[in-house]
Scaffold this motif. Structure first.
Motif, short mmCIF file in Angstrom:
data_model
loop_
_atom_site.label_atom_id
_atom_site.label_comp_id
_atom_site.label_asym_id
_atom_site.label_seq_id
_atom_site.Cartn_x
_atom_site.Cartn_y
_atom_site.Cartn_z
N GLY A 1 -29.74 -16.51 102.75
CA GLY A 1 -30.47 -16.10 103.95
C GLY A 1 -31.92 -15.83 103.63
N THR A 2 -32.66 -15.48 104.69
CA THR A 2 -34.06 -15.13 104.53
C THR A 2 -34.22 -13.66 104.86
OG1 THR A 2 -34.75 -17.36 105.12
CG2 THR A 2 -36.42 -15.65 105.28
N TYR A 3 -34.77 -12.94 103.95
CA TYR A 3 -34.96 -11.50 104.09
C TYR A 3 -36.45 -11.21 104.01
CZ TYR A 3 -30.09 -12.07 102.75
OH TYR A 3 -28.79 -12.51 102.69
N GLU A 4 -36.84 -9.99 104.39
CA GLU A 4 -38.26 -9.68 104.38
C GLU A 4 -38.55 -8.57 103.39
OE1 GLU A 4 -41.40 -9.50 107.90
OE2 GLU A 4 -40.13 -7.72 107.86
N TYR A 5 -39.63 -8.73 102.66
CA TYR A 5 -40.16 -7.59 101.88
C TYR A 5 -41.48 -7.19 102.51
CZ TYR A 5 -43.39 -10.80 99.40
OH TYR A 5 -44.38 -11.70 99.09
N LEU B 1 -40.18 -0.89 88.54
CA LEU B 1 -39.28 -1.97 88.11
C LEU B 1 -37.97 -1.88 88.88
CD1 LEU B 1 -38.33 -4.19 86.12
CD2 LEU B 1 -37.71 -2.35 84.55
N THR B 2 -37.56 -2.99 89.48
CA THR B 2 -36.30 -3.01 90.21
C THR B 2 -35.70 -4.40 90.13
OG1 THR B 2 -35.28 -2.52 92.36
CG2 THR B 2 -37.49 -3.44 92.42
N ALA B 3 -34.78 -4.70 91.00
CA ALA B 3 -34.17 -6.03 91.00
C ALA B 3 -33.90 -6.47 92.43
CB ALA B 3 -32.87 -6.01 90.20
N ILE B 4 -34.03 -7.76 92.64
CA ILE B 4 -33.64 -8.35 93.92
C ILE B 4 -32.23 -8.89 93.72
CG2 ILE B 4 -34.10 -10.15 95.61
CD1 ILE B 4 -37.05 -10.04 94.75
N VAL B 5 -31.32 -8.40 94.53
CA VAL B 5 -29.93 -8.85 94.43
C VAL B 5 -29.47 -9.30 95.81
CG1 VAL B 5 -27.60 -8.27 93.72
CG2 VAL B 5 -29.54 -7.16 92.60
N ALA B 6 -29.35 -10.60 96.01
CA ALA B 6 -28.88 -11.15 97.28
C ALA B 6 -27.43 -11.60 97.10
CB ALA B 6 -29.75 -12.32 97.71
N GLU B 7 -26.58 -11.11 97.99
CA GLU B 7 -25.17 -11.47 97.90
C GLU B 7 -24.83 -12.63 98.82
OE1 GLU B 7 -25.75 -8.05 98.95
OE2 GLU B 7 -25.85 -7.26 96.91
N LYS B 8 -25.72 -12.88 99.82
CA LYS B 8 -25.46 -13.97 100.78
C LYS B 8 -26.72 -14.80 100.93
CE LYS B 8 -22.37 -11.29 103.79
NZ LYS B 8 -22.31 -10.67 105.13
N GLY C 1 -25.65 -7.31 106.13
CA GLY C 1 -25.65 -7.14 104.68
C GLY C 1 -26.29 -8.34 104.03
N GLY C 2 -25.97 -8.58 102.82
CA GLY C 2 -26.45 -9.79 102.15
C GLY C 2 -27.51 -9.54 101.12
N ILE C 3 -28.17 -8.39 101.19
CA ILE C 3 -29.17 -8.09 100.16
C ILE C 3 -29.18 -6.59 99.89
CG2 ILE C 3 -31.14 -7.77 101.76
CD1 ILE C 3 -32.74 -9.46 99.53
N ASP D 1 -46.34 0.53 98.94
CA ASP D 1 -44.97 0.54 98.46
C ASP D 1 -44.39 -0.85 98.71
OD1 ASP D 1 -44.42 0.41 101.16
OD2 ASP D 1 -43.32 2.28 101.28
N LEU D 2 -43.18 -1.05 98.33
CA LEU D 2 -42.50 -2.30 98.66
C LEU D 2 -41.08 -1.95 99.09
CD1 LEU D 2 -42.61 -5.79 97.31
CD2 LEU D 2 -40.37 -4.71 97.42
N ARG D 3 -40.74 -2.50 100.25
CA ARG D 3 -39.41 -2.23 100.78
C ARG D 3 -38.71 -3.51 101.19
NH1 ARG D 3 -39.48 3.30 104.26
NH2 ARG D 3 -41.16 4.35 103.12
N VAL D 4 -37.42 -3.49 101.03
CA VAL D 4 -36.55 -4.51 101.61
C VAL D 4 -35.46 -3.74 102.32
CG1 VAL D 4 -34.95 -6.41 101.16
CG2 VAL D 4 -37.03 -6.17 99.76
N ASP D 5 -35.37 -3.94 103.65
CA ASP D 5 -34.36 -3.20 104.40
C ASP D 5 -33.01 -3.89 104.31
OD1 ASP D 5 -36.24 -1.35 105.21
OD2 ASP D 5 -36.71 -2.42 107.07
N GLU D 6 -32.00 -3.10 104.58
CA GLU D 6 -30.66 -3.65 104.65
C GLU D 6 -30.60 -4.63 105.82
OE1 GLU D 6 -27.80 -0.56 104.63
OE2 GLU D 6 -26.14 -1.95 104.24
N ALA D 7 -30.07 -5.83 105.59
CA ALA D 7 -29.97 -6.81 106.67
C ALA D 7 -28.81 -6.43 107.59
CB ALA D 7 -29.77 -8.20 106.09
N LYS D 8 -28.86 -6.94 108.82
CA LYS D 8 -27.83 -6.59 109.82
C LYS D 8 -26.42 -6.85 109.30
CE LYS D 8 -30.69 -7.70 113.79
NZ LYS D 8 -31.47 -8.83 113.27
#
Ligand SMILES: [Cu+2]
Length: 130
Positions: free
Chosen positions: A111-115, A102-109, A85-87, A76-83
């Protein structure tokens, strides 16, 4: 004589115009408006794209993400909620071999996030939003 000069000028304009038109056909200008990046991650042999690549996205520039499982095991592929927020979190749910999501990566701030893949510790990479 004068007519010849006028004719030459007219032909010059036509030639320049035609070349300009051909140039635009060969190098189309970007349409104004939102440009959507597309990212393809293929899960295969316990990695994403072989290298778990860094994914660069713009802040508030949604990037289309396609996750394909071309492996024989479930990923699977996951991106957790950052402390702070921001993604927008992502969870493809389990993908069996041959399935995609099919999905989308939406970063509001910025930063570096993990998938990551929740089944395999080694399958993780960075999303860098700038
Ligand atoms: Cu996996």
């Amino acid at each position: 004589m004068r007519n010849n000069i006028i004719a030459i000028i007219a032909i010059s304009f036509l030639t320049v115009g035609a070349l300009w038109g051909v140039g635009n056909l060969l190098n189309p200008q970007e349409e104004s408006g939102t440009k959507v990046e597309s990212i393809l991650l293929i899960a295969q042999r316990s990695s994403f794209n072989g290298t778990n690549p860094d994914i660069h996205v713009g802040v508030n520039v949604p990037a289309k993400l396609v996750v394909c499982n071309e492996d024989t095991v479930t990923h699977d592929l996951r991106v957790d909620e950052a402390k702070n927020g921001g993604i927008t979190p992502i969870n493809t749910a389990p993908l069996r071999g041959g399935q995609d999501f099919l999905t989308a990566i939406v970063a509001e701030k910025p930063g570096t996030y993990e998938y990551y893949c929740s089944y395999h510790l080694g399958m993780r990479g960075k999303i860098i939003a700038q």
